[in-house]
Design a protein around this motif. Structure first.
Motif, PDB file in Angstrom:
ATOM      1  N   ARG A  10      33.273  37.457  59.281  1.00 15.39           N
ATOM      2  CA  ARG A  10      32.122  37.977  58.634  1.00 15.39           C
ATOM      3  C   ARG A  10      30.821  37.502  59.524  1.00 15.39           C
ATOM      4  O   ARG A  10      29.692  38.019  59.702  1.00 15.39           O
ATOM      5  CB  ARG A  10      31.905  37.275  57.140  1.00 15.39           C
ATOM      6  N   LYS A  28      20.704  36.606  47.219  1.00 17.89           N
ATOM      7  CA  LYS A  28      21.703  37.523  46.750  1.00 17.89           C
ATOM      8  C   LYS A  28      22.671  37.754  47.791  1.00 17.89           C
ATOM      9  O   LYS A  28      22.261  37.643  49.114  1.00 17.89           O
ATOM     10  CB  LYS A  28      20.744  38.871  46.392  1.00 17.89           C
ATOM     11  N   THR A  29      23.496  38.614  47.919  1.00 19.67           N
ATOM     12  CA  THR A  29      24.818  38.887  48.890  1.00 19.67           C
ATOM     13  C   THR A  29      24.584  40.302  49.016  1.00 19.67           C
ATOM     14  O   THR A  29      24.240  41.343  48.192  1.00 19.67           O
ATOM     15  CB  THR A  29      26.172  38.672  48.233  1.00 19.67           C
ATOM     16  N   TYR A  30      24.271  40.590  50.314  1.00 19.03           N
ATOM     17  CA  TYR A  30      24.267  41.972  50.941  1.00 19.03           C
ATOM     18  C   TYR A  30      25.388  42.771  50.384  1.00 19.03           C
ATOM     19  O   TYR A  30      26.530  42.655  50.790  1.00 19.03           O
ATOM     20  CB  TYR A  30      24.155  42.045  52.285  1.00 19.03           C
ATOM     21  N   PRO A  31      25.029  43.812  49.497  1.00 22.98           N
ATOM     22  CA  PRO A  31      26.033  44.530  49.087  1.00 22.98           C
ATOM     23  C   PRO A  31      26.681  45.514  49.924  1.00 22.98           C
ATOM     24  O   PRO A  31      28.036  45.994  49.729  1.00 22.98           O
ATOM     25  CB  PRO A  31      25.238  45.520  48.037  1.00 22.98           C
ATOM     26  N   GLN A  34      29.560  43.614  50.931  1.00 23.89           N
ATOM     27  CA  GLN A  34      30.726  43.466  49.478  1.00 23.89           C
ATOM     28  C   GLN A  34      31.447  44.719  49.762  1.00 23.89           C
ATOM     29  O   GLN A  34      32.791  44.731  49.639  1.00 23.89           O
ATOM     30  CB  GLN A  34      29.856  43.221  48.342  1.00 23.89           C
ATOM     31  N   GLN A  35      30.906  45.954  50.060  1.00 25.36           N
ATOM     32  CA  GLN A  35      31.609  47.082  49.838  1.00 25.36           C
ATOM     33  C   GLN A  35      32.462  47.075  51.137  1.00 25.36           C
ATOM     34  O   GLN A  35      33.753  47.435  50.989  1.00 25.36           O
ATOM     35  CB  GLN A  35      30.661  48.288  49.818  1.00 25.36           C
ATOM     36  N   GLU A  37      33.941  44.654  52.711  1.00 27.05           N
ATOM     37  CA  GLU A  37      34.951  43.959  52.645  1.00 27.05           C
ATOM     38  C   GLU A  37      36.052  44.580  51.467  1.00 27.05           C
ATOM     39  O   GLU A  37      37.070  44.431  51.785  1.00 27.05           O
ATOM     40  CB  GLU A  37      34.400  42.488  52.389  1.00 27.05           C
ATOM     41  N   SER A  38      35.345  45.125  50.583  1.00 30.77           N
ATOM     42  CA  SER A  38      36.418  45.734  49.520  1.00 30.77           C
ATOM     43  C   SER A  38      37.070  46.637  50.022  1.00 30.77           C
ATOM     44  O   SER A  38      38.178  46.907  49.728  1.00 30.77           O
ATOM     45  CB  SER A  38      35.604  46.041  48.282  1.00 30.77           C
TER      46      SER A  38
END
Length: 174
Positions: A10, A28-31, A34-35, A37-38
């Motif tokens: 990361r 905030k977490t950078y979306p 997150q996408q 990593e998902s």
């Protein structure tokens, strides 16, 4: 992505990313991270059933540049880009109450706020299954190199043209 990032770290991938740093300032977490990593770790499927939504998703996964999608036919008047000096409430996607942030990058039409770079899209103009007249904002941060945005716009245009060869495309960097 799984092949390319088999040894994903990361910090190496996102640590110097201007969006990651921008979102961190707002706690905030950078979306897009997150996408990414998902998809990479949790097997999140690509949104194949909705090509209009697939375009910005693919753009984000391949460039790590934040984008969005709004239905132009659901907008009320022209789009104004602004940076608020205070928190401003608006109805986010799925009718969730949310707000902008001071120094956030936002857009509004005559009826109100339609997006916040930090809080996301509104409920009224976000795309729906029947959306066909759309715009895809591609967001930059104050320290994002303009070449990164230009590359993302070219890639976005390519993706749109693959899905809709006759699409009319306009691009502007503001």
């Amino acid at each position: 992505l799984r092949e390319k990032y088999a040894d994903y770290d990361r910090k190496a991938v996102f640590g110097e990313n201007p969006y990651f740093r921008f979102f961190k300032k707002f706690k905030k977490t950078y979306p897009v991270m997150q996408q990414f990593e998902s998809v990479l770790f949790k097997g999140r499927p690509f949104p194949e059933e909705d090509p209009v939504m697939g375009v910005p998703f693919l753009l984000e996964l391949t460039t790590f540049v934040l984008s969005g999608t709004h239905d132009i036919d659901r907008m009320d008047g022209p789009l104004t880009i602004f940076t608020p000096s205070e928190k401003l409430p608006f109805l986010g996607m799925r009718a969730a109450s949310t707000h902008t942030y001071p120094k956030d990058i936002c857009g509004r039409d005559s009826s109100g706020i339609i997006f916040s770079m930090i809080a996301g899209a509104d409920d009224r103009t976000c795309i729906h299954p029947d959306s066909r007249h759309v715009f895809h904002p591609v967001f930059g941060t104050p320290d994002t190199d303009q070449a990164v945005i230009e590359n993302a716009l070219r890639r976005l245009e390519f993706f749109v043209k693959v899905l809709a060869p006759d699409a009319e495309i306009e691009s502007r960097i503001i």
